[in-house]
Design a protein around this motif. Sequence first.
Motif, mmCIF file in Angstrom:
data_model
loop_
_atom_site.group_PDB
_atom_site.id
_atom_site.type_symbol
_atom_site.label_atom_id
_atom_site.label_comp_id
_atom_site.label_asym_id
_atom_site.label_seq_id
_atom_site.Cartn_x
_atom_site.Cartn_y
_atom_site.Cartn_z
ATOM 1 N N GLU A 145 0.828 -1.211 0.000
ATOM 2 C CA GLU A 145 0.000 0.000 0.000
ATOM 3 C C GLU A 145 0.863 1.262 0.000
ATOM 4 N N GLU A 146 1.963 1.255 0.758
ATOM 5 C CA GLU A 146 2.861 2.411 0.792
ATOM 6 C C GLU A 146 3.506 2.661 -0.565
ATOM 7 N N LEU A 200 3.824 5.885 -5.573
ATOM 8 C CA LEU A 200 3.831 5.968 -7.026
ATOM 9 C C LEU A 200 2.673 6.816 -7.540
ATOM 10 N N ILE A 201 1.510 6.671 -6.945
ATOM 11 C CA ILE A 201 0.353 7.474 -7.351
ATOM 12 C C ILE A 201 0.623 8.958 -7.085
ATOM 13 N N ALA A 202 1.173 9.275 -5.913
ATOM 14 C CA ALA A 202 1.450 10.676 -5.579
ATOM 15 C C ALA A 202 2.463 11.278 -6.550
ATOM 16 N N TRP A 228 0.624 2.297 -15.966
ATOM 17 C CA TRP A 228 -0.224 3.484 -15.859
ATOM 18 C C TRP A 228 0.635 4.719 -15.602
ATOM 19 N N SER A 229 1.590 4.603 -14.701
ATOM 20 C CA SER A 229 2.470 5.715 -14.388
ATOM 21 C C SER A 229 3.303 6.109 -15.605
ATOM 22 N N ASP A 230 3.808 5.114 -16.333
ATOM 23 C CA ASP A 230 4.577 5.386 -17.557
ATOM 24 C C ASP A 230 3.740 6.169 -18.561
ATOM 25 N N ALA A 231 2.536 5.682 -18.804
ATOM 26 C CA ALA A 231 1.673 6.324 -19.798
ATOM 27 C C ALA A 231 1.281 7.733 -19.366
ATOM 28 N N ALA A 232 1.025 7.927 -18.089
ATOM 29 C CA ALA A 232 0.576 9.228 -17.592
ATOM 30 C C ALA A 232 1.702 10.257 -17.555
ATOM 31 N N THR A 233 2.941 9.800 -17.546
ATOM 32 C CA THR A 233 4.072 10.723 -17.440
ATOM 33 C C THR A 233 4.980 10.661 -18.663
ATOM 34 N N ALA A 234 4.467 10.183 -19.776
ATOM 35 C CA ALA A 234 5.270 10.063 -21.005
ATOM 36 C C ALA A 234 5.704 11.431 -21.542
ATOM 37 N N ARG A 271 11.316 9.602 -12.119
ATOM 38 C CA ARG A 271 10.231 8.612 -12.082
ATOM 39 C C ARG A 271 10.810 7.193 -12.133
ATOM 40 N N ASP A 272 11.808 6.988 -13.000
ATOM 41 C CA ASP A 272 12.435 5.665 -13.133
ATOM 42 C C ASP A 272 13.177 5.260 -11.865
ATOM 43 N N VAL A 273 13.769 6.226 -11.175
ATOM 44 C CA VAL A 273 14.471 5.933 -9.919
ATOM 45 C C VAL A 273 13.487 5.383 -8.892
ATOM 46 N N VAL A 274 12.324 5.991 -8.791
ATOM 47 C CA VAL A 274 11.304 5.517 -7.840
ATOM 48 C C VAL A 274 10.894 4.086 -8.190
ATOM 49 N N ALA A 275 10.629 3.831 -9.479
ATOM 50 C CA ALA A 275 10.196 2.491 -9.885
ATOM 51 C C ALA A 275 11.298 1.461 -9.662
#
Length: 178
Positions: A54-55, A60-62, A83-89, A99-103
């Motif tokens: 959940e964390e 990732l959503i935030a 979803w995150s990739d597509a939303a932040t392309a 973004r990639d560092v977080v993932a």
Amino acid sequence: MGNQDSATPTAATSMRLLRNQLTQPRPTNPEATRRATRVHGAPVVDLGLLDHLEETRTELIAATRRANPNAGPAPVDEGIYAWSDAATAHLQPGERQARDVVAHRQALEHALRVGDERVIRQERCPGCRCYSLMWRGTIERAVCIQARCRDEIGRASQWELKQVAHHHVTSRPQRAAN
């Protein structure tokens, strides 16, 4: 994260493995001696694992919503990384790296939660750039075992997962050029 060397498949795969851990029966203590009778049974899932999932999902959503407030609803499964990739392309290269560092950090965390410490061995040390990292769960850091990679007082270099992930993602263009 949309390229071949992306952290997305790894993060999604790691999350899927972690979710599978939730459905596995939890081990009991076969050597248990007499104890008080339980009124309620043990939880059917590892609550710490559930909290971790959940964390990471919330984080990732935030991060995605900061970059794109109109990202739409997030999936509840490992599809959240796609979803995150597509939303932040549309992000600039530096923002995509963040973004990639977080993932990638989350992928490492998921694998370590499952007990796969080999993922750390596959990372280069940010200090000496050798494949010489070992995971030390007691201090929750990757430690370089290379003799020449020491800190100011002679101890082995220690790296947090976010540092290892940052080094992995930021050195990707350099690896591709070589």
